[in-house]
Design an enzyme around this catalytic site. Structure first.
Site, PDB file in Angstrom:
ATOM      1  N   GLY A 118       0.838  -1.231   0.136  1.00  0.00           N
ATOM      2  CA  GLY A 118      -0.084  -0.092  -0.080  1.00  0.00           C
ATOM      3  C   GLY A 118       1.046   1.226   0.113  1.00  0.00           C
ATOM      4  N   GLY A 184      17.878 -10.539  21.725  1.00  0.00           N
ATOM      5  CA  GLY A 184      19.082 -11.196  22.174  1.00  0.00           C
ATOM      6  C   GLY A 184      19.016 -12.310  23.062  1.00  0.00           C
ATOM      7  N   LEU A 185      18.318 -11.908  24.355  1.00  0.00           N
ATOM      8  CA  LEU A 185      18.399 -12.995  25.268  1.00  0.00           C
ATOM      9  C   LEU A 185      17.362 -14.073  24.938  1.00  0.00           C
ATOM     10  CD1 LEU A 185      18.506 -10.362  28.185  1.00  0.00           C
ATOM     11  CD2 LEU A 185      20.361 -11.943  27.407  1.00  0.00           C
ATOM     12  N   GLU A 186      16.030 -13.680  24.443  1.00  0.00           N
ATOM     13  CA  GLU A 186      15.230 -14.739  24.328  1.00  0.00           C
ATOM     14  C   GLU A 186      15.631 -15.842  23.086  1.00  0.00           C
ATOM     15  OE1 GLU A 186      10.994 -12.727  25.088  1.00  0.00           O
ATOM     16  OE2 GLU A 186      11.409 -13.555  23.091  1.00  0.00           O
ATOM     17  N   HIS A 443      -3.697 -20.333  47.675  1.00  0.00           N
ATOM     18  CA  HIS A 443      -2.539 -21.216  48.340  1.00  0.00           C
ATOM     19  C   HIS A 443      -2.528 -22.680  47.783  1.00  0.00           C
ATOM     20  CE1 HIS A 443       0.721 -22.026  50.880  1.00  0.00           C
ATOM     21  NE2 HIS A 443      -0.093 -23.328  51.351  1.00  0.00           N
TER      22      HIS A 443
HETATM   23  P1  FAD Z   1       3.755  -5.644  12.455  1.00  0.00           P
HETATM   24  O1  FAD Z   1       3.487  -6.770  13.237  1.00  0.00           O
HETATM   25  O2  FAD Z   1       5.209  -5.248  12.214  1.00  0.00           O
HETATM   26  O3  FAD Z   1       2.829  -5.785  11.349  1.00  0.00           O
HETATM   27  C1  FAD Z   1       3.072  -4.859  10.152  1.00  0.00           C
HETATM   28  C2  FAD Z   1       2.467  -5.360   8.789  1.00  0.00           C
HETATM   29  O4  FAD Z   1       2.463  -4.408   7.990  1.00  0.00           O
HETATM   30  C3  FAD Z   1       3.616  -6.376   8.391  1.00  0.00           C
HETATM   31  O5  FAD Z   1       2.804  -7.558   8.246  1.00  0.00           O
HETATM   32  C4  FAD Z   1       4.050  -5.917   7.175  1.00  0.00           C
HETATM   33  O6  FAD Z   1       4.317  -6.812   6.091  1.00  0.00           O
HETATM   34  C5  FAD Z   1       2.823  -5.070   6.472  1.00  0.00           C
HETATM   35  N1  FAD Z   1       3.105  -3.835   5.865  1.00  0.00           N
HETATM   36  C6  FAD Z   1       4.095  -2.757   6.308  1.00  0.00           C
HETATM   37  N2  FAD Z   1       4.134  -1.935   5.180  1.00  0.00           N
HETATM   38  C7  FAD Z   1       3.330  -2.196   4.309  1.00  0.00           C
HETATM   39  C8  FAD Z   1       2.685  -1.484   3.110  1.00  0.00           C
HETATM   40  N3  FAD Z   1       3.270  -0.421   2.701  1.00  0.00           N
HETATM   41  N4  FAD Z   1       1.598  -2.258   2.405  1.00  0.00           N
HETATM   42  C9  FAD Z   1       1.157  -3.504   2.908  1.00  0.00           C
HETATM   43  N5  FAD Z   1       1.645  -4.003   3.984  1.00  0.00           N
HETATM   44  C10 FAD Z   1       2.537  -3.375   4.644  1.00  0.00           C
HETATM   45  N6  FAD Z   1       5.809  -8.494  21.126  1.00  0.00           N
HETATM   46  C11 FAD Z   1       5.549  -8.731  22.345  1.00  0.00           C
HETATM   47  O7  FAD Z   1       4.448  -8.096  22.770  1.00  0.00           O
HETATM   48  N7  FAD Z   1       5.583 -10.162  22.955  1.00  0.00           N
HETATM   49  C12 FAD Z   1       6.559 -10.832  22.294  1.00  0.00           C
HETATM   50  O8  FAD Z   1       6.689 -12.161  22.672  1.00  0.00           O
HETATM   51  C13 FAD Z   1       7.261 -10.254  21.182  1.00  0.00           C
HETATM   52  N8  FAD Z   1       8.169 -11.201  20.637  1.00  0.00           N
HETATM   53  C14 FAD Z   1       8.812 -10.496  19.481  1.00  0.00           C
HETATM   54  C15 FAD Z   1       9.849 -11.604  19.040  1.00  0.00           C
HETATM   55  C16 FAD Z   1      10.746 -11.388  17.720  1.00  0.00           C
HETATM   56  C17 FAD Z   1      11.687 -11.979  17.362  1.00  0.00           C
HETATM   57  C18 FAD Z   1      10.384  -9.742  17.315  1.00  0.00           C
HETATM   58  C19 FAD Z   1      11.046  -9.591  15.989  1.00  0.00           C
HETATM   59  C20 FAD Z   1       9.074  -9.069  17.693  1.00  0.00           C
HETATM   60  C21 FAD Z   1       8.617  -9.443  18.859  1.00  0.00           C
HETATM   61  N9  FAD Z   1       7.482  -8.834  19.583  1.00  0.00           N
HETATM   62  C22 FAD Z   1       6.887  -9.178  20.681  1.00  0.00           C
HETATM   63  C23 FAD Z   1       7.145  -7.558  18.905  1.00  0.00           C
HETATM   64  C24 FAD Z   1       5.963  -7.583  18.077  1.00  0.00           C
HETATM   65  O9  FAD Z   1       5.923  -8.337  17.036  1.00  0.00           O
HETATM   66  C25 FAD Z   1       5.569  -6.002  17.579  1.00  0.00           C
HETATM   67  O10 FAD Z   1       5.381  -5.135  18.363  1.00  0.00           O
HETATM   68  C26 FAD Z   1       4.225  -6.143  16.832  1.00  0.00           C
HETATM   69  O11 FAD Z   1       4.072  -7.146  15.851  1.00  0.00           O
HETATM   70  C27 FAD Z   1       3.772  -4.795  16.356  1.00  0.00           C
HETATM   71  O12 FAD Z   1       2.489  -5.008  15.661  1.00  0.00           O
HETATM   72  P2  FAD Z   1       2.017  -4.018  14.531  1.00  0.00           P
HETATM   73  O13 FAD Z   1       0.770  -4.205  13.996  1.00  0.00           O
HETATM   74  O14 FAD Z   1       2.402  -2.464  14.724  1.00  0.00           O
HETATM   75  O15 FAD Z   1       3.239  -4.414  13.323  1.00  0.00           O
HETATM   76  P1  NAI Z   2      16.163  -4.042  22.317  1.00  0.00           P
HETATM   77  O1  NAI Z   2      15.808  -2.747  22.327  1.00  0.00           O
HETATM   78  O2  NAI Z   2      15.158  -4.654  23.230  1.00  0.00           O
HETATM   79  O3  NAI Z   2      17.452  -4.128  22.592  1.00  0.00           O
HETATM   80  C1  NAI Z   2      18.674  -3.787  21.711  1.00  0.00           C
HETATM   81  C2  NAI Z   2      19.936  -4.095  22.575  1.00  0.00           C
HETATM   82  O4  NAI Z   2      20.986  -3.636  21.744  1.00  0.00           O
HETATM   83  C3  NAI Z   2      20.083  -2.749  23.585  1.00  0.00           C
HETATM   84  O5  NAI Z   2      20.431  -3.295  24.808  1.00  0.00           O
HETATM   85  C4  NAI Z   2      21.040  -1.865  23.177  1.00  0.00           C
HETATM   86  O6  NAI Z   2      21.787  -1.140  24.264  1.00  0.00           O
HETATM   87  C5  NAI Z   2      21.949  -2.810  22.309  1.00  0.00           C
HETATM   88  N1  NAI Z   2      22.680  -2.170  21.254  1.00  0.00           N
HETATM   89  C6  NAI Z   2      22.259  -1.269  20.446  1.00  0.00           C
HETATM   90  N2  NAI Z   2      23.488  -0.899  19.623  1.00  0.00           N
HETATM   91  C7  NAI Z   2      24.434  -1.889  19.884  1.00  0.00           C
HETATM   92  C8  NAI Z   2      25.610  -2.010  19.372  1.00  0.00           C
HETATM   93  N3  NAI Z   2      26.061  -1.348  18.361  1.00  0.00           N
HETATM   94  N4  NAI Z   2      26.302  -2.867  19.891  1.00  0.00           N
HETATM   95  C9  NAI Z   2      26.076  -3.888  20.996  1.00  0.00           C
HETATM   96  N5  NAI Z   2      24.715  -3.403  21.433  1.00  0.00           N
HETATM   97  C10 NAI Z   2      23.847  -2.594  20.924  1.00  0.00           C
HETATM   98  O7  NAI Z   2      15.843  -4.524  20.922  1.00  0.00           O
HETATM   99  P2  NAI Z   2      15.707  -6.034  20.241  1.00  0.00           P
HETATM  100  O8  NAI Z   2      16.110  -7.094  21.265  1.00  0.00           O
HETATM  101  O9  NAI Z   2      16.190  -5.922  18.751  1.00  0.00           O
HETATM  102  O10 NAI Z   2      14.050  -6.046  20.190  1.00  0.00           O
HETATM  103  C11 NAI Z   2      13.532  -5.165  19.118  1.00  0.00           C
HETATM  104  C12 NAI Z   2      11.930  -4.773  19.704  1.00  0.00           C
HETATM  105  O11 NAI Z   2      11.051  -5.873  19.850  1.00  0.00           O
HETATM  106  C13 NAI Z   2      12.152  -4.565  21.315  1.00  0.00           C
HETATM  107  O12 NAI Z   2      11.670  -3.237  21.373  1.00  0.00           O
HETATM  108  C14 NAI Z   2      11.082  -5.090  21.842  1.00  0.00           C
HETATM  109  O13 NAI Z   2       9.841  -4.461  22.337  1.00  0.00           O
HETATM  110  C15 NAI Z   2      10.506  -6.087  20.688  1.00  0.00           C
HETATM  111  N6  NAI Z   2      10.487  -7.510  21.203  1.00  0.00           N
HETATM  112  C16 NAI Z   2       9.525  -7.876  22.361  1.00  0.00           C
HETATM  113  C17 NAI Z   2       9.467  -9.203  22.822  1.00  0.00           C
HETATM  114  C18 NAI Z   2       8.879  -9.601  24.186  1.00  0.00           C
HETATM  115  O14 NAI Z   2       8.041  -8.575  24.319  1.00  0.00           O
HETATM  116  N7  NAI Z   2       9.144 -10.498  24.838  1.00  0.00           N
HETATM  117  C19 NAI Z   2      10.668 -10.129  22.099  1.00  0.00           C
HETATM  118  C20 NAI Z   2      11.248  -9.729  21.082  1.00  0.00           C
HETATM  119  C21 NAI Z   2      11.228  -8.265  20.884  1.00  0.00           C
END
Ligand code: FAD
Ligand code: NAI
Length: 464
Positions: A118, A184-186, A443
């Site tokens: 889009g 990184g940690l997960e 409990h």
């Molecule tokens: P997104 O989920 O990023 O969805 C956006 C969608 O828009 C995508 O499918 C993309 O293809 C589509 N899109 C983008 N631009 C266009 C366009 N121009 N036209 C058509 N389609 C388009 N959050 C948690 O709360 N719990 C977790 O355990 C968690 N684990 C995560 C693990 C990983 C490895 C990652 C990367 C993220 C994780 N997150 C987690 C973060 C979570 O995935 C995001 O916060 C969430 O997906 C955001 O939702 P959103 O709808 O804003 O965007």
């Molecule tokens: P993050 O922001 O959690 O962690 C990135 C880390 O990289 C920070 O600690 C930062 O200090 C470090 N960093 C930045 N630049 C660096 C460099 N050049 N060298 C070394 N370290 C550096 O981002 P992350 O882990 O990539 O996750 C992205 C997002 O996805 C998060 O904001 C999180 O909200 C979402 N997410 C949520 C999960 C959950 O809710 N369980 C699971 C996975 C992602």
């Protein structure tokens, strides 16, 4: 003829976009959702929350069976072995059943899925791969993508981002993780449990930025004890790949003598950035802020009338449940109702073992606002945790010293992610620590540790 093709058009079908679409349709609005991926559900369902949780669960089961940790319970397992192909296949099955579930919900609620990319051509008009679509209201829910590290090229084989690290077809001998945050940690935990040596290189002097200081210190102790090598206060200056292995150059963040680490795989996880490129925002006069996000008002409206934005593309934590709640609220606002998200009470969970969960203010933030009282209760003193041999972690409740209102709750426990919901609900209702302390908790449960920590705010825990 109707003035527009749709009442609401949503760009992006992640947790923000698909929830907004379903709610808008439920409220009687003619709704379409543009998504360029082959499946619905966005980052979260396809390459984020769900596949990572599937692998965290499976790798935990493998570790328990393989490590001999169950022997103390009288459960002897010999010959447990890893079938990574099967583990990945089961994860893929989880993803396709969940993404297929959203396609079913779209059909059930009569949301039209417009497959394609889009791009705005006017405030009420979007081009979807050559098709012109108009809508009275357009919601931008395009999410976020991995932040690249300058000079480090991702090839999804040796140097991967989270998507690549969810799909390894063999366990790397040595995985170097750049970034000691949530991803990184997960994902580091997944591959550590499956047998990799894991080194985490974190720029800051502590893991998990944004979390409570005491929790961050404890996290470093816990992951070190689990065998992860932590290089805190360290920056990566380059990654060179040769013959399927990587050499990672690091040096102290403050400068100094560098060193090189050999790795079989490198995971770049240094954060995510809003997806706004190629959306045609300039055409409708919508700028992004200094962090590349779309600014919105309290109702999720952008400065362009009829254009709204939610989820990872707007300011705030990048979390699926925050995006979902904003999706509900924006649809309700578009329908003329009152959609509100309380951004002060958004829980965050790191799904490692133990889990790290928090809601509200950290101790550091709360102290900046005024006088506070803190109650802490360790799982070492919780009877159910003791019975389960699951005593790592604590609950910390932070309350306003004058009003006793709960300002923040931080939990480290195997069940922290589930327990934090109670704290969030209490805070949403404006609870005091006394309210939690005098709520009857079943409990024996881990949840009693929250009650005891709340009793600790008043200076009167029983089991300590
Ligand atoms: P997104 O989920 O990023 O969805 C956006 C969608 O828009 C995508 O499918 C993309 O293809 C589509 N899109 C983008 N631009 C266009 C366009 N121009 N036209 C058509 N389609 C388009 N959050 C948690 O709360 N719990 C977790 O355990 C968690 N684990 C995560 C693990 C990983 C490895 C990652 C990367 C993220 C994780 N997150 C987690 C973060 C979570 O995935 C995001 O916060 C969430 O997906 C955001 O939702 P959103 O709808 O804003 O965007
Ligand atoms: P993050 O922001 O959690 O962690 C990135 C880390 O990289 C920070 O600690 C930062 O200090 C470090 N960093 C930045 N630049 C660096 C460099 N050049 N060298 C070394 N370290 C550096 O981002 P992350 O882990 O990539 O996750 C992205 C997002 O996805 C998060 O904001 C999180 O909200 C979402 N997410 C949520 C999960 C959950 O809710 N369980 C699971 C996975 C992602």
């Amino acid at each position: 003829m109707a003035e527009y093709d749709y009442d609401v058009l949503i760009i992006g079908a992640g947790p923000g976009g698909y929830v907004a679409a379903i709610r808008a349709a439920q409220l009687g609005l003619k709704t379409a959702c543009v998504e360029s991926r082959d499946t619905l559900g966005g980052t979260c369902l396809n390459v984020g929350c769900m596949p990572s949780k599937a692998l965290l669960h499976a790798s935990h089961l493998y570790e328990e069976a393989h490590s001999g940790a169950l022997a103390k319970f009288g459960v002897n397992i010999s010959g447990a072995s890893l079938d990574l192909g099967q583990m990945q296949a089961e994860k893929n099955e989880v993803v396709s059943s969940l993404t297929g579930g959203i396609a079913f919900l779209f059909k059930k609620n009569k949301v039209t899925w417009l497959k394609g990319h889009g791009r705005f051509t006017a405030a009420h008009t979007v081009d979807v791969d050559g098709q012109t679509v108009t809508a009275k209201n357009i919601v931008i829910a395009t999410g976020s993508s991995v932040t690249p590290l300058p000079g480090v090229a991702i090839d999804q084989k040796v140097v991967v981002d989270s998507t690549g690290a969810l799909a390894f077809d063999k366990v790397p001998g040595h995985l170097v993780v750049i970034g000691g945050g949530v991803i990184g940690l997960e994902l580091g935990s997944v591959w550590k449990r499956l047998g990799a040596k894991v080194t985490v290189v974190e720029y800051l002097d502590q893991l998990l930025p944004g979390m409570d200081g005491e929790v961050r210190k404890e996290a470093a102790k816990i992951f070190k004890k689990q065998g992860m090598e932590l290089k805190l206060g360290t920056k990566v200056t380059g990654v060179a790949v040769k013959g399927g292995t990587a050499t990672v150059s690091i040096e102290p963040a403050a400068g100094g003598t560098g060193e090189k680490i050999e790795a079989d795989a490198v995971l770049v996880a240094i954060g995510r950035r809003a997806n706004t490129e190629g959306l045609g925002l300039d055409v409708i006069g919508l700028e992004t802020n200094a962090r590349g996000q779309i600014d919105i008002d309290h109702d999720f409206a952008t400065k362009v009338p009829g254009v709204w934005a939610i989820g990872d593309v707007v300011p705030g934590p990048m979390l699926a449940h925050k995006a979902e709640d904003e999706g509900l609220a924006v649809a309700e606002n578009i329908a003329g109702l009152t959609g509100i998200v309380n951004h002060d009470v958004i829980p965050g969970v790191v799904y490692t073992n133990p889990e790290f969960a928090s809601v509200g203010l950290t101790e550091e933030q709360a102290k900046e606002r005024g006088e506070i009282k803190i109650g802490k209760f360790p799982f070492m003193a919780n009877s159910r945790a003791k019975a389960n041999r699951d005593t790592e972690g604590f609950v910390k409740v932070i309350a306003d010293a004058k009003t006793d209102r709960v300002l923040g709750v931080h939990i480290i426990s195997s069940l922290a992610g589930t327990m934090i919901a109670q704290a969030a609900q209490a805070m949403e209702f404006g609870a005091t620590s006394e309210d939690i302390a005098y709520t009857c908790h079943a409990h024996p449960t881990h949840a009693e540790a929250l009650k005891e920590a709340a009793m600790g705010v008043l200076g009167k825990p029983i089991h300590m």
